[in-house]
Scaffold this active site. Structure first.
Site, PDB file in Angstrom:
ATOM      1  N   GLU A  47       0.858  -1.194   0.181  1.00  0.00           N
ATOM      2  CA  GLU A  47       0.040  -0.027  -0.157  1.00  0.00           C
ATOM      3  C   GLU A  47       0.864   1.265  -0.042  1.00  0.00           C
ATOM      4  O   GLU A  47       1.593   1.416   1.048  1.00  0.00           O
ATOM      5  CB  GLU A  47      -0.987   0.089   1.172  1.00  0.00           C
ATOM      6  CG  GLU A  47      -1.894   1.176   1.378  1.00  0.00           C
ATOM      7  CD  GLU A  47      -2.472   1.634   2.695  1.00  0.00           C
ATOM      8  OE1 GLU A  47      -3.033   2.767   3.065  1.00  0.00           O
ATOM      9  OE2 GLU A  47      -2.666   0.343   3.200  1.00  0.00           O
ATOM     10  N   ARG A  51       0.682  10.060   0.959  1.00  0.00           N
ATOM     11  CA  ARG A  51       0.986  11.169   2.078  1.00  0.00           C
ATOM     12  C   ARG A  51       2.258  12.232   1.866  1.00  0.00           C
ATOM     13  O   ARG A  51       2.717  13.038   2.715  1.00  0.00           O
ATOM     14  CB  ARG A  51       1.208  10.480   3.376  1.00  0.00           C
ATOM     15  CG  ARG A  51      -0.121   9.510   3.776  1.00  0.00           C
ATOM     16  CD  ARG A  51       0.399   8.850   5.116  1.00  0.00           C
ATOM     17  NE  ARG A  51      -0.631   7.715   5.193  1.00  0.00           N
ATOM     18  CZ  ARG A  51      -0.658   6.942   6.690  1.00  0.00           C
ATOM     19  NH1 ARG A  51       0.537   7.076   7.316  1.00  0.00           N
ATOM     20  NH2 ARG A  51      -1.542   6.336   6.795  1.00  0.00           N
ATOM     21  N   LYS A 135     -11.264  -1.410   6.124  1.00  0.00           N
ATOM     22  CA  LYS A 135     -10.139  -1.316   6.563  1.00  0.00           C
ATOM     23  C   LYS A 135     -10.638  -0.666   8.220  1.00  0.00           C
ATOM     24  O   LYS A 135     -11.273   0.044   8.205  1.00  0.00           O
ATOM     25  CB  LYS A 135      -9.512  -0.076   5.954  1.00  0.00           C
ATOM     26  CG  LYS A 135      -8.210   0.296   7.048  1.00  0.00           C
ATOM     27  CD  LYS A 135      -7.337   1.391   6.064  1.00  0.00           C
ATOM     28  CE  LYS A 135      -6.188   1.796   7.003  1.00  0.00           C
ATOM     29  NZ  LYS A 135      -5.203   2.633   6.310  1.00  0.00           N
TER      30      LYS A 135
END
Length: 216
Positions: A47, A51, A135
């Site tokens: 993943e 960011r 998630k």
């Protein structure tokens, strides 16, 4: 049928992963060697979080140069992020939470996706948009395994990838829960090792973790 198919895809992809490393890549030059180190240690499903300023280019480089990696995009917050993930050729998407707008956009897209939830109300919203693979974030901070078990009562068919506060010490405990498909975390690729270019160390850590967790 379309949503069910995508949910089955993301469920199988997460289940096969066992552990999904959450990658926050600060330097583009680290992207490919980091991915190669993870794959060499048996960790193929990655993943890449949106960011950092180099995140999109990092994911693009990994997809192009590390064909054995299964690259997903994390920290998808809105439709623009979703469009970027699709344009990159990501195999899946993950969000830390989910607005109704984002879930509508994802439901209309082709990308297998797991929205982030932390409460029963958020999970009900996800289910209303057709998402039964989610998630659980931030897992430890949102109540840990006790909270997960509490959610499993009214929502027995929901499948979960908990992320947040999970590491070597507690990953196996989370994976033992019947509704957990895999866990997410960044402990397999510590920032200090990435900065130092300790790729062999990351590979060794991954190999050890995968052997231990898959045996469990």
């Amino acid at each position: 049928m379309k949503t069910t198919s995508k949910q089955d895809q993301i469920a199988e992809l997460i289940r096969q992963a066992t552990v999904i490393p959450v990658l926050t890549i600060e330097r583009l030059a680290d992207a490919v060697p980091l991915a190669r180190a993870l794959v060499a240690g048996g960790v193929r499903t990655l993943e890449v979080t949106l960011r950092t300023a180099v995140a999109v280019d990092a994911a693009k480089a990994i997809i192009a140069e590390v064909p054995d990696a299964v690259v997903g995009i994390g920290t998808i917050l809105n439709g623009d992020d979703l469009a970027r993930a699709e344009a990159l050729g990501a195999k899946f998407g993950i969000s830390p939470g989910a607005t109704p707008e984002l879930m509508k956009a994802v439901a209309a897209s082709r990308l297998p996706f797991a929205p982030g939830i932390a409460t029963a109300s958020e999970l009900m919203q996800a289910l209303a948009h057709g998402f039964d693979v989610v998630k659980f974030f931030p897992a430890e901070q949102a109540g840990g395994i006790k909270a997960l078990r509490a959610l499993a009562g009214p929502f027995p068919n929901v499948r979960v990838c908990p992320t947040g506060g999970i590491g070597e010490a507690n990953a196996a405990t989370w994976l033992a829960e019947p509704n957990v498909l895999a866990v997410g975390g960044s402990w397999l690729c510590p920032a200090a090792d990435i900065r130092a270019g300790n790729w062999a160390g990351i590979t060794a850590m991954c190999a050890k973790a995968m052997k231990t967790l898959k045996a469990g």
